[in-house]
Design a protein around this motif. Structure first.
Motif, PDB file in Angstrom:
ATOM      1  N   ILE A 122     -37.131  28.978 -11.310  1.00 56.04           N
ATOM      2  CA  ILE A 122     -37.402  27.686 -10.669  1.00 56.04           C
ATOM      3  C   ILE A 122     -38.854  27.635 -10.175  1.00 56.04           C
TER       4      ILE A 122
ATOM      5  N   VAL B 222     -38.667  26.293  -4.071  1.00 56.51           N
ATOM      6  CA  VAL B 222     -37.346  26.930  -4.019  1.00 56.51           C
ATOM      7  C   VAL B 222     -37.280  27.863  -2.816  1.00 56.51           C
TER       8      VAL B 222
ATOM      9  N   PHE C 203     -32.502  23.681 -16.135  1.00 54.35           N
ATOM     10  CA  PHE C 203     -33.284  23.475 -14.908  1.00 54.35           C
ATOM     11  C   PHE C 203     -34.190  22.247 -15.052  1.00 54.35           C
TER      12      PHE C 203
END
Lengths: 83, 234
Positions: free
Chosen positions: B21, B29, B221
């Motif tokens: 991420i 994140v 994602f």
């Protein structure tokens, strides 16, 4: 004090790969009459309580919420001793 | 946008998710320790793989009652994107956010290998970066990934098109041989009815950059990011 035994078993029709492997193993060992093996869990709980009815209700709730998964498992509660 | 990676005692894919991420998808994140009581400020949550609470009792059964879970459930009910990967999927099942349950793999062995997955829908927040019927190569690593549900539930999943990913062969056929663990209807990943909670056994975070042998997982994602930013622009 109340002692309880809780038996958690897979519902009928739910595949039990462990049970099948044990069943095959027993057959390989020469036990010819083995029809089926189902593997479950056996849980012993001691409760600080002297009211079997209330304890029963509590154990029911514990089993339903955490000890068994109702999607795949059934459970049976057995109160064995109250002292 | 800001992701939260929920960390339970025994989670072991949390750092991989965090890395993908932050460094690959380039988004904010933060880890969320399982004892936190709220998930305020997060736009999407990831429940990573691992062996929460040592898989004691049943996989995910104890993690499901972690202090953070009421906030995760509330986040999901409000439509926030939640991705459960492997053990995270098992926790979502135990929490009732997704239907069904996991059984031991049919083979009784822990399976760690790359499998083919078919993408069955692309109009979701998790798969809009893929093509319909695209075949992804994503690794699995589990001992209990044998997805089970009763026939009524399976019919509902099919009718509502909730089965996002299925195990398939290299041609996209959902054959028995391509089913690594015995899952009902070759199910590898499902979403809830509202479409904001995804559970999948394969590990997209383990194949999100070419150096790891493939990047087929990154699309999940990126799909969530695109979806959320598209929604926020409206």
């Amino acid at each position: 004090m109340i002692r309880a035994n809780i038996y958690v078993t897979l519902k009928k029709g739910v595949l039990d790969p462990q049970g099948e492997a044990v069943s095959r193993s027993l057959q390989v060992m020469g036990y010819q009459g083995v029809q089926e093996v189902r593997i479950g869990k056996f849980i012993q709980i001691v409760l600080d309580s002297d009211d079997p009815e209330a304890a029963g209700r509590q154990l029911e709730e514990m089993s339903d919420k955490l000890l068994a998964n109702p999607v795949i498992e059934d459970f049976r509660i057995e109160i064995v001793a109250g002292e | 946008m800001k992701f939260g990676v929920v960390v339970f005692p025994g989670s072991n894919c949390d750092a991989d998710c965090y890395h993908v991420i932050r460094n690959v998808a380039q988004q904010d994140v933060e880890y969320i320790w399982h004892q936190q009581h709220d998930v305020k400020g997060f736009d999407a949550l990831v429940l990573p793989g691992g062996f929460s609470y040592g898989d004691y009792l049943r996989t995910g059964a104890i993690a499901r009652f972690s202090p953070v879970m009421p906030a995760v459930i509330e986040f999901a009910r409000r439509g926030g994107p939640v991705i459960g990967i492997c053990n995270g999927f098992q926790i979502l099942l135990e929490a009732g956010l997704l239907p069904g349950a996991m059984l031991r793999n049919r083979s009784l062995t822990f399976i760690c290998e790359t499998v083919n997955l078919r993408v069955n829908r692309t109009d979701t927040m998790f798969t809009n970066r893929y093509a319909k019927d695209q075949i992804l190569q994503i690794p699995i690593a589990h001992g209990e990934g044998n997805y089970y549900c009763d026939n009524d539930t399976l019919k509902r999943l099919q009718d509502n098109q909730q089965i996002l990913f299925t195990y398939c062969d290299s041609e996209g056929r959902e054959t028995e041989e391509a089913n690594p663990n015995g899952s009902v209807a070759n199910i590898a990943g499902i979403i809830n009815e509202q479409g904001n909670v995804l559970g999948m056994m394969p590990h997209p975070e383990r194949c999100s950059e070419p150096i790891l042998g493939g990047s087929d997982g990154l699309g999940i994602f990126l799909s969530v990011i695109d979806w959320c930013q598209g929604v926020s622009r409206k």
